[in-house]
Design a protein around this motif. Structure first.
Motif, PDB file in Angstrom:
ATOM      1  N   VAL A   1      95.392  91.961  65.337  1.00  0.00           N
ATOM      2  CA  VAL A   1      95.717  91.554  66.703  1.00  0.00           C
ATOM      3  C   VAL A   1      95.047  92.505  67.690  1.00  0.00           C
ATOM      4  O   VAL A   1      95.327  93.714  67.706  1.00  0.00           O
ATOM      5  N   ALA A   2      94.154  91.955  68.512  1.00  0.00           N
ATOM      6  CA  ALA A   2      93.394  92.774  69.459  1.00  0.00           C
ATOM      7  C   ALA A   2      93.869  92.617  70.893  1.00  0.00           C
ATOM      8  O   ALA A   2      93.478  93.410  71.757  1.00  0.00           O
ATOM      9  N   LEU A   3      94.690  91.616  71.175  1.00  0.00           N
ATOM     10  CA  LEU A   3      95.162  91.377  72.536  1.00  0.00           C
ATOM     11  C   LEU A   3      96.664  91.597  72.612  1.00  0.00           C
ATOM     12  O   LEU A   3      97.431  90.980  71.857  1.00  0.00           O
ATOM     13  N   THR A   4      97.086  92.477  73.496  1.00  0.00           N
ATOM     14  CA  THR A   4      98.509  92.675  73.758  1.00  0.00           C
ATOM     15  C   THR A   4      98.718  92.743  75.262  1.00  0.00           C
ATOM     16  O   THR A   4      97.789  93.045  76.029  1.00  0.00           O
ATOM     17  N   VAL A   5      99.932  92.443  75.655  1.00  0.00           N
ATOM     18  CA  VAL A   5     100.338  92.636  77.040  1.00  0.00           C
ATOM     19  C   VAL A   5     101.293  93.823  77.055  1.00  0.00           C
ATOM     20  O   VAL A   5     102.333  93.799  76.395  1.00  0.00           O
ATOM     21  N   HIS A   6     100.936  94.857  77.768  1.00  0.00           N
ATOM     22  CA  HIS A   6     101.776  96.035  77.841  1.00  0.00           C
ATOM     23  C   HIS A   6     102.896  95.787  78.848  1.00  0.00           C
ATOM     24  O   HIS A   6     102.653  95.321  79.966  1.00  0.00           O
ATOM     25  N   ALA A   7     104.112  96.098  78.432  1.00  0.00           N
ATOM     26  CA  ALA A   7     105.293  95.862  79.255  1.00  0.00           C
ATOM     27  C   ALA A   7     106.194  97.088  79.173  1.00  0.00           C
ATOM     28  O   ALA A   7     106.115  97.882  78.232  1.00  0.00           O
ATOM     29  N   THR A   8     107.073  97.224  80.140  1.00  0.00           N
ATOM     30  CA  THR A   8     107.997  98.356  80.204  1.00  0.00           C
ATOM     31  C   THR A   8     109.418  97.902  79.896  1.00  0.00           C
ATOM     32  O   THR A   8     109.838  96.823  80.341  1.00  0.00           O
ATOM     33  N   VAL A   9     110.133  98.701  79.135  1.00  0.00           N
ATOM     34  CA  VAL A   9     111.549  98.446  78.871  1.00  0.00           C
ATOM     35  C   VAL A   9     112.327  98.748  80.153  1.00  0.00           C
ATOM     36  O   VAL A   9     112.340  99.891  80.625  1.00  0.00           O
ATOM     37  N   VAL A  10     112.951  97.733  80.725  1.00  0.00           N
ATOM     38  CA  VAL A  10     113.662  97.913  81.995  1.00  0.00           C
ATOM     39  C   VAL A  10     115.176  97.859  81.845  1.00  0.00           C
ATOM     40  O   VAL A  10     115.910  98.231  82.760  1.00  0.00           O
ATOM     41  N   SER A  11     115.674  97.382  80.681  1.00  0.00           N
ATOM     42  CA  SER A  11     117.119  97.275  80.500  1.00  0.00           C
ATOM     43  C   SER A  11     117.447  97.178  79.017  1.00  0.00           C
ATOM     44  O   SER A  11     116.621  96.716  78.214  1.00  0.00           O
ATOM     45  N   HIS A  12     118.673  97.627  78.681  1.00  0.00           N
ATOM     46  CA  HIS A  12     119.234  97.440  77.347  1.00  0.00           C
ATOM     47  C   HIS A  12     120.453  96.528  77.411  1.00  0.00           C
ATOM     48  O   HIS A  12     121.300  96.569  76.521  1.00  0.00           O
ATOM     49  N   ALA A  13     120.523  95.698  78.424  1.00  0.00           N
ATOM     50  CA  ALA A  13     121.693  94.840  78.611  1.00  0.00           C
ATOM     51  C   ALA A  13     121.948  94.006  77.366  1.00  0.00           C
ATOM     52  O   ALA A  13     121.010  93.432  76.780  1.00  0.00           O
ATOM     53  N   GLY A  14     123.227  93.943  76.951  1.00  0.00           N
ATOM     54  CA  GLY A  14     123.592  93.154  75.777  1.00  0.00           C
ATOM     55  C   GLY A  14     123.090  93.726  74.477  1.00  0.00           C
ATOM     56  O   GLY A  14     123.080  93.033  73.454  1.00  0.00           O
ATOM     57  N   GLY A  15     122.644  94.983  74.474  1.00  0.00           N
ATOM     58  CA  GLY A  15     122.116  95.582  73.266  1.00  0.00           C
ATOM     59  C   GLY A  15     120.753  95.049  72.879  1.00  0.00           C
ATOM     60  O   GLY A  15     120.347  95.170  71.714  1.00  0.00           O
ATOM     61  N   ARG A  16     120.069  94.511  73.852  1.00  0.00           N
ATOM     62  CA  ARG A  16     118.741  93.938  73.591  1.00  0.00           C
ATOM     63  C   ARG A  16     117.695  94.665  74.431  1.00  0.00           C
ATOM     64  O   ARG A  16     118.014  95.475  75.293  1.00  0.00           O
ATOM     65  N   LEU A  17     116.448  94.333  74.180  1.00  0.00           N
ATOM     66  CA  LEU A  17     115.332  94.962  74.861  1.00  0.00           C
ATOM     67  C   LEU A  17     114.840  94.018  75.958  1.00  0.00           C
ATOM     68  O   LEU A  17     114.325  92.939  75.671  1.00  0.00           O
ATOM     69  N   VAL A  18     115.027  94.403  77.219  1.00  0.00           N
ATOM     70  CA  VAL A  18     114.575  93.577  78.341  1.00  0.00           C
ATOM     71  C   VAL A  18     113.284  94.185  78.882  1.00  0.00           C
ATOM     72  O   VAL A  18     113.249  95.372  79.241  1.00  0.00           O
ATOM     73  N   LEU A  19     112.235  93.385  78.922  1.00  0.00           N
ATOM     74  CA  LEU A  19     110.894  93.837  79.302  1.00  0.00           C
ATOM     75  C   LEU A  19     110.474  93.199  80.622  1.00  0.00           C
ATOM     76  O   LEU A  19     110.934  92.106  80.983  1.00  0.00           O
ATOM     77  N   ASP A  20     109.552  93.862  81.321  1.00  0.00           N
ATOM     78  CA  ASP A  20     109.114  93.352  82.626  1.00  0.00           C
ATOM     79  C   ASP A  20     107.897  92.425  82.526  1.00  0.00           C
ATOM     80  O   ASP A  20     107.107  92.320  83.458  1.00  0.00           O
ATOM     81  N   ALA A  21     107.746  91.746  81.416  1.00  0.00           N
ATOM     82  CA  ALA A  21     106.668  90.759  81.244  1.00  0.00           C
ATOM     83  C   ALA A  21     107.292  89.429  80.841  1.00  0.00           C
ATOM     84  O   ALA A  21     107.876  89.328  79.760  1.00  0.00           O
ATOM     85  N   GLY A  22     107.187  88.421  81.697  1.00  0.00           N
ATOM     86  CA  GLY A  22     107.744  87.115  81.402  1.00  0.00           C
ATOM     87  C   GLY A  22     106.670  86.075  81.211  1.00  0.00           C
ATOM     88  O   GLY A  22     105.515  86.384  80.877  1.00  0.00           O
ATOM     89  N   SER A  23     107.016  84.829  81.465  1.00  0.00           N
ATOM     90  CA  SER A  23     106.083  83.727  81.215  1.00  0.00           C
ATOM     91  C   SER A  23     104.861  83.794  82.117  1.00  0.00           C
ATOM     92  O   SER A  23     103.811  83.247  81.770  1.00  0.00           O
ATOM     93  N   LYS A  24     104.965  84.465  83.270  1.00  0.00           N
ATOM     94  CA  LYS A  24     103.813  84.560  84.161  1.00  0.00           C
ATOM     95  C   LYS A  24     102.792  85.585  83.679  1.00  0.00           C
ATOM     96  O   LYS A  24     101.701  85.675  84.238  1.00  0.00           O
ATOM     97  N   ALA A  25     103.140  86.350  82.664  1.00  0.00           N
ATOM     98  CA  ALA A  25     102.189  87.282  82.059  1.00  0.00           C
ATOM     99  C   ALA A  25     101.858  86.922  80.624  1.00  0.00           C
ATOM    100  O   ALA A  25     100.749  87.178  80.148  1.00  0.00           O
ATOM    101  N   LEU A  26     102.826  86.302  79.918  1.00  0.00           N
ATOM    102  CA  LEU A  26     102.655  86.015  78.493  1.00  0.00           C
ATOM    103  C   LEU A  26     102.299  84.569  78.213  1.00  0.00           C
ATOM    104  O   LEU A  26     101.757  84.253  77.153  1.00  0.00           O
ATOM    105  N   GLY A  27     102.600  83.656  79.135  1.00  0.00           N
ATOM    106  CA  GLY A  27     102.541  82.236  78.835  1.00  0.00           C
ATOM    107  C   GLY A  27     103.841  81.804  78.196  1.00  0.00           C
ATOM    108  O   GLY A  27     104.619  82.628  77.701  1.00  0.00           O
ATOM    109  N   ALA A  28     104.109  80.499  78.224  1.00  0.00           N
ATOM    110  CA  ALA A  28     105.405  79.993  77.759  1.00  0.00           C
ATOM    111  C   ALA A  28     105.320  79.165  76.492  1.00  0.00           C
ATOM    112  O   ALA A  28     106.305  78.553  76.086  1.00  0.00           O
TER     113      ALA A  28
END
Length: 371
Positions: free
Chosen positions: A261-288
């Protein structure tokens, strides 16, 4: 034009690992060369002249594109052999542009009906009908390649009807190069070899149909990233696209590994709400995109068991195994999008990484050119 980074960009941003990119390019170039096939990569995956140049330097015979706008960008970047691998219902403006482009480079366009051939011919002034608003005299014609439906059921004529489409092209004064297909139904966890075999059978029928129309040596073009390993005898040319960078779909299908895998989108961990990893990259950066068989909306390159289970416009929620310690808030993580083509089309630049350092950025020059 590439640019040197003056500072690290804010997340989310798309990154290409230069060494993995080159390894992917070289691997498929060797595969095609060993089988005596031409390689015409689909540039809609990366939309980037710098990546196209690397593919051409490695031996690609030309590029595949999805639109006339993409073709114009890559022609401006120096590619001299282009295939628009999709049937277009041309209007006067685009017909004029396609004639101008065909005067500059070797250009072929996909067709899948007699009506489409006759319509393009009338716009180019080679058959009765409405000529170009500003006629090119004499008109410069693209070559035609007849698209065949090999089971994907999107576009393409029935294999046995390819000769009639080709005959219409010959009667209108076009050079008809051959036939092509896209085995899009190969994007499934099983049966890729069978899909490639079906594609080969249908293209063989189509090629025979062209011979019946007087085209004695039709060029046979096929392929996709999931099937390229299986497309041997019977194919003059293969056209994979996603192989160049990989994505979460290909990783899950097994056509690439995490190490490819040569393509990644770098994102930042912004929350641990619900014991999960919430990142600042959504469908507008990753596609849906999420195929029915996919286990998530994407993956994390450094946490192979993680899956993105929830995707909104600006955030992704990743779930890791219960015994995994979550990366701390503020950590930058590497997200592998499900579909590389969509993710690339959502960014203006690809940041190039070598040995963990961002060394330059490349423009996604054909971004958004959907016509």
């Amino acid at each position: 034009m590439s640019t040197l980074p003056t500072s690290r960009p804010s997340t989310p941003f798309a990154v290409v690992d230069r060494d993995r990119l080159q390894a992917n390019i070289d691997r498929v170039a060797r595969l095609a060369a060993d089988r005596g096939q031409a390689l015409r990569p689909h540039a809609k995956t990366h939309k980037c002249p710098q990546i196209a140049a690397l593919q051409l330097e490695a031996g690609a015979s030309g590029l595949t594109v999805a639109t006339l706008g993409e073709a114009e960008v890559f022609a401006d970047a120096g590619c001299t052999d282009l295939l628009i691998a999709y049937p277009v219902w041309w209007d006067a403006d685009r017909a004029g542009r396609v004639a101008q482009l065909a005067a500059r480079v070797r250009l072929a366009v996909g067709v899948d009906s007699v009506e489409a051939v006759q319509h393009l011919a009338s716009l180019l002034g080679t058959a009765p009908g409405r000529p170009l608003a500003a006629p090119i005299s004499p008109p410069t014609l693209p070559e035609l390649v007849v698209e065949v439906d090999c089971g994907h059921h999107r576009s393409g004529c029935a294999p046995q009807d390819a000769g009639a489409v080709a005959r219409a092209g010959l009667e209108a004064g076009f050079v008809v190069r051959g036939v092509f297909a896209f085995p899009g139904h190969s994007y499934t966890p099983t049966g890729r070899e069978e899909v490639a075999e079906q594609e080969a059978r249908d293209l063989a029928v189509a090629a025979d149909s062209l011979r019946g129309a007087g085209i004695l040596e039709p060029w046979v073009s096929g392929g996709s990233t999931p099937t390229v390993e299986h497309e041997g005898d019977g194919f003059d040319e293969v056209r994979p696209g996603v192989y160049v960078v990989g994505d979460a779909q290909q990783w899950e299908l097994g056509t690439c590994s995490s190490a490819d895998v040569a393509l990644t989108v770098h994102a930042t961990v912004v929350s641990h709400a619900g014991g999960r990893l919430v990142l600042d990259a959504g469908s507008k950066a990753l596609g849906a995109d999420r195929a029915g068989w996919a286990t998530g909306f994407g993956r994390l390159l450094d946490h192979p068991e993680a899956r993105i289970e929830l995707l909104s416009e600006h955030h992704a929620v990743a779930v890791l195994p219960e015994d995994t310690e979550l990366p701390p808030l503020g950590t930058e993580v590497r997200v592998v999008p499900n579909h590389a083509c969509n993710a690339v089309n959502l960014t203006d630049r690809l940041w190039v990484e070598v040995d963990g350092r961002l060394v330059e950025s490349w423009p996604v020059a054909a971004r958004g050119l959907n016509a």
